[in-house]
Scaffold this active site. Structure first.
Site, PDB file in Angstrom:
ATOM      1  N   LEU A  19       0.259  -1.166  -0.139  1.00 11.92           N
ATOM      2  CA  LEU A  19       0.030  -0.131   0.000  1.00 11.92           C
ATOM      3  C   LEU A  19       1.056   1.441   0.181  1.00 11.92           C
ATOM      4  O   LEU A  19       1.390   1.224   0.912  1.00 11.92           O
ATOM      5  CB  LEU A  19      -1.305  -0.343   0.941  1.00 11.92           C
ATOM      6  CG  LEU A  19      -2.064  -0.838   0.906  1.00 11.92           C
ATOM      7  CD1 LEU A  19      -2.707  -1.221   2.803  1.00 11.92           C
ATOM      8  CD2 LEU A  19      -2.800  -1.352  -0.213  1.00 11.92           C
ATOM      9  N   HIS A  20       0.542   2.573  -1.287  1.00 18.76           N
ATOM     10  CA  HIS A  20       0.988   3.349  -0.452  1.00 18.76           C
ATOM     11  C   HIS A  20      -0.002   4.549  -0.257  1.00 18.76           C
ATOM     12  O   HIS A  20      -1.277   4.046  -0.139  1.00 18.76           O
ATOM     13  CB  HIS A  20       1.605   3.328  -2.084  1.00 18.76           C
ATOM     14  CG  HIS A  20       0.956   3.110  -2.928  1.00 18.76           C
ATOM     15  ND1 HIS A  20      -0.011   4.103  -3.781  1.00 18.76           N
ATOM     16  CD2 HIS A  20       1.448   2.301  -4.262  1.00 18.76           C
ATOM     17  CE1 HIS A  20      -1.052   3.639  -4.759  1.00 18.76           C
ATOM     18  NE2 HIS A  20      -0.248   2.685  -5.036  1.00 18.76           N
ATOM     19  N   GLU A  21       0.645   5.605  -1.009  1.00 15.27           N
ATOM     20  CA  GLU A  21      -0.007   7.437  -0.767  1.00 15.27           C
ATOM     21  C   GLU A  21      -1.914   6.924  -1.729  1.00 15.27           C
ATOM     22  O   GLU A  21      -2.647   7.542  -0.962  1.00 15.27           O
ATOM     23  CB  GLU A  21       0.037   8.340  -0.779  1.00 15.27           C
ATOM     24  CG  GLU A  21      -0.027   9.378  -0.057  1.00 15.27           C
ATOM     25  CD  GLU A  21      -0.593   9.763   0.978  1.00 15.27           C
ATOM     26  OE1 GLU A  21      -1.920   9.950   1.805  1.00 15.27           O
ATOM     27  OE2 GLU A  21       0.116   8.721   2.290  1.00 15.27           O
ATOM     28  N   HIS A  74      -3.644   4.129  -2.502  1.00 19.70           N
ATOM     29  CA  HIS A  74      -4.520   3.585  -2.037  1.00 19.70           C
ATOM     30  C   HIS A  74      -5.262   4.194  -0.593  1.00 19.70           C
ATOM     31  O   HIS A  74      -6.116   4.271  -0.333  1.00 19.70           O
ATOM     32  CB  HIS A  74      -3.759   2.197  -1.581  1.00 19.70           C
ATOM     33  CG  HIS A  74      -3.391   1.190  -1.847  1.00 19.70           C
ATOM     34  ND1 HIS A  74      -1.765   1.150  -2.307  1.00 19.70           N
ATOM     35  CD2 HIS A  74      -3.832   1.161  -3.100  1.00 19.70           C
ATOM     36  CE1 HIS A  74      -1.886   0.116  -3.407  1.00 19.70           C
ATOM     37  NE2 HIS A  74      -2.238  -0.016  -4.737  1.00 19.70           N
ATOM     38  N   GLN A 126      -9.701  -0.009 -16.075  1.00 18.81           N
ATOM     39  CA  GLN A 126     -10.184  -0.972 -15.316  1.00 18.81           C
ATOM     40  C   GLN A 126     -11.446  -0.339 -14.779  1.00 18.81           C
ATOM     41  O   GLN A 126     -12.479  -1.153 -14.235  1.00 18.81           O
ATOM     42  CB  GLN A 126      -9.345  -1.413 -13.954  1.00 18.81           C
ATOM     43  CG  GLN A 126      -9.415  -1.585 -12.705  1.00 18.81           C
ATOM     44  CD  GLN A 126      -8.266  -1.700 -11.791  1.00 18.81           C
ATOM     45  OE1 GLN A 126      -7.811  -3.207 -12.145  1.00 18.81           O
ATOM     46  NE2 GLN A 126      -8.450  -1.451 -10.520  1.00 18.81           N
ATOM     47  N   VAL A 134      -2.935  10.181  -7.314  1.00 19.25           N
ATOM     48  CA  VAL A 134      -1.520  10.288  -6.173  1.00 19.25           C
ATOM     49  C   VAL A 134      -0.566  10.024  -6.740  1.00 19.25           C
ATOM     50  O   VAL A 134      -0.154   9.286  -7.502  1.00 19.25           O
ATOM     51  CB  VAL A 134      -2.100   9.536  -5.145  1.00 19.25           C
ATOM     52  CG1 VAL A 134      -1.287  10.631  -4.174  1.00 19.25           C
ATOM     53  CG2 VAL A 134      -3.075  10.333  -4.847  1.00 19.25           C
ATOM     54  N   MET A 137       1.925   7.533  -8.052  1.00 20.01           N
ATOM     55  CA  MET A 137       2.552   6.703  -7.534  1.00 20.01           C
ATOM     56  C   MET A 137       2.313   4.915  -7.810  1.00 20.01           C
ATOM     57  O   MET A 137       1.032   4.735  -8.091  1.00 20.01           O
ATOM     58  CB  MET A 137       1.642   6.566  -5.820  1.00 20.01           C
ATOM     59  CG  MET A 137       2.133   7.412  -5.882  1.00 20.01           C
ATOM     60  SD  MET A 137       1.774   7.503  -3.824  1.00 20.01           S
ATOM     61  CE  MET A 137       2.613   9.362  -3.064  1.00 20.01           C
ATOM     62  N   SER A 138       2.519   3.771  -7.971  1.00 16.35           N
ATOM     63  CA  SER A 138       2.426   2.768  -7.958  1.00 16.35           C
ATOM     64  C   SER A 138       3.287   1.288  -7.079  1.00 16.35           C
ATOM     65  O   SER A 138       4.143   1.381  -6.606  1.00 16.35           O
ATOM     66  CB  SER A 138       2.742   2.010  -9.839  1.00 16.35           C
ATOM     67  OG  SER A 138       2.678   0.920  -9.381  1.00 16.35           O
TER      68      SER A 138
HETATM   69  P1  AMP Z   1      -3.472  -1.752  -7.423  1.00 16.60           P
HETATM   70  O1  AMP Z   1      -3.254  -2.579  -5.877  1.00 16.60           O
HETATM   71  O2  AMP Z   1      -2.116  -1.352  -7.490  1.00 16.60           O
HETATM   72  O3  AMP Z   1      -3.825  -2.989  -7.746  1.00 16.60           O
HETATM   73  O4  AMP Z   1      -4.887  -0.979  -7.073  1.00 16.60           O
HETATM   74  C1  AMP Z   1      -6.295  -0.705  -5.857  1.00 16.60           C
HETATM   75  C2  AMP Z   1      -6.273   0.733  -6.609  1.00 16.60           C
HETATM   76  O5  AMP Z   1      -5.572   1.910  -5.906  1.00 16.60           O
HETATM   77  C3  AMP Z   1      -6.924   0.594  -7.979  1.00 16.60           C
HETATM   78  O6  AMP Z   1      -8.464   1.224  -7.713  1.00 16.60           O
HETATM   79  C4  AMP Z   1      -5.287   1.283  -8.041  1.00 16.60           C
HETATM   80  O7  AMP Z   1      -6.562   1.978  -9.327  1.00 16.60           O
HETATM   81  C5  AMP Z   1      -6.106   2.375  -7.308  1.00 16.60           C
HETATM   82  N1  AMP Z   1      -4.282   3.042  -7.031  1.00 16.60           N
HETATM   83  C6  AMP Z   1      -3.224   2.703  -7.977  1.00 16.60           C
HETATM   84  N2  AMP Z   1      -2.509   4.028  -7.844  1.00 16.60           N
HETATM   85  C7  AMP Z   1      -2.854   5.016  -7.304  1.00 16.60           C
HETATM   86  C8  AMP Z   1      -2.632   5.845  -6.823  1.00 16.60           C
HETATM   87  N3  AMP Z   1      -1.336   6.220  -7.701  1.00 16.60           N
HETATM   88  N4  AMP Z   1      -3.232   7.017  -6.782  1.00 16.60           N
HETATM   89  C9  AMP Z   1      -4.977   6.590  -7.466  1.00 16.60           C
HETATM   90  N5  AMP Z   1      -5.262   5.169  -6.972  1.00 16.60           N
HETATM   91  C10 AMP Z   1      -4.241   5.055  -7.206  1.00 16.60           C
END
Ligand code: AMP
Length: 296
Positions: free
Chosen positions: A36-38, A40, A156, A179, A187-188
């Protein structure tokens, strides 16, 4: 700081949600794959703004990864994730095993045809089938009123909203804004794969999107020209392998016919070494007025 209740079992998850719903509580979920990051955490806050209880799922979903993708090496760090959620007032962290989520194996699935072959779907066949298959299971396990997704994964979010409408799930799909790091990189969880040189080159994506935004603001409305400006900005850089750069109508995921107008999704994907990154900008255009916008 309250650590969320950790639930690993679908039966227990359903019982928790049924009990909360029977007490009239409105439940919001944030589905994630963890690390998790900012970004999420911002979605947790969006969920909290309209719900009485927020539930976060952490599940690295095998069916949305293709052969040769990073399913095995995807970061898994439940302890750190629980700590990150502790400060956010999250009630439940649902972290099921693969066997819990796929009790009869991975063959029985829910498919949404709309949009699944465009953009990311072209290079990742089967990816969105995996996404809709896991999200439908999460809805049945977690029984939310609201589900919050990031605009970061714009396609998605559109496909999940479509699934929700098509299958009559009584769930409201809500979006949170992207974010970014200070320098503009979205962020990813996958950013940790980048070495310092790749981290620098990763800015090519956000810069290419910004370049097209500037052209829009300067009055360019030709979809083909906007797309080639983006493609030009994403190409020809050592170590950046573009996958796509598109300028499309989010209603169809196809380009506007003559000139861009209304809602516009500018999206791209590229590989930095072995790491595949995506990013996008969304604008609303009305005559000369160009504004950044949410997809819905
Ligand atoms: P993930 O864990 O990468 O599958 O992402 C889970 C959820 O967090 C998804 O709905 C993503 O679109 C969202 N998410 C991932 N990165 C970001 C970001 N930088 N800013 C906002 N939402 C994000």
């Amino acid at each position: 700081m309250n650590t969320p209740l950790l639930i690993n079992n679908t039966g227990k998850m359903q019982a928790w949600s049924e009990s909360a719903r029977s007490r009239g509580l409105r439940l919001g979920i944030v589905p994630t794959m963890g690390k998790l990051h900012e970004g999420h955490l911002s979605l947790v806050r969006v969920a909290a703004s309209s719900c009485d209880r927020v539930l976060v799922s952490i599940f690295v979903n095998p069916t949305q990864f293709g052969p040769g993708e990073d399913y095995e090496k995807y970061p898994r760090c439940l302890e750190a994730d629980l700590n990150a959620l502790a400060g956010e007032g999250v009630s439940v962290c649902f972290a099921p095993s693969v066997a819990e989520m796929y009790p009869h194996g991975q063959a029985d699935n829910l498919t949404v045809e709309w949009g699944k072959k465009a953009l990311c779907g072209a290079g990742r066949p089967g990816h969105f089938d995996g996404v809709t298959s896991v999200v439908s299971r999460l809805y049945n396990a977690m029984q939310p009123h609201v589900a919050v997704y990031g605009q970061k994964d714009a396609q998605q979010a559109l496909i999940i909203r479509r699934m929700t409408e098509s299958m009559l799930f009584p769930v409201k799909t809500v979006l949170g804004a992207i974010v970014r790091e200070r320098d503009g990189l979205a962020m990813s969880s996958r950013n940790i794969y980048l070495d310092p040189a790749e981290r620098e080159r990763a800015l090519t994506l956000s810069r290419a999107l910004t370049r097209v935004g500037e052209s829009l603001r300067a009055g360019e409305r030709d979809p083909g020209r906007l797309q080639s400006i983006g493609n030009g900005a994403l190409s020809g850089i050592d170590g950046v392998e573009p996958e796509y750069f598109v300028v499309v109508d989010p209603a169809t995921l196809a380009p506007h016919e003559n000139k861009v107008d209304g809602l516009l999704l500018i999206a791209c994907a590229a590989k930095l070494g072995k790491t595949r990154l995506i990013d996008n900008h969304v604008y609303r255009i009305q005559g000369d007025d160009v504004r950044e916008s949410m997809l819905f």
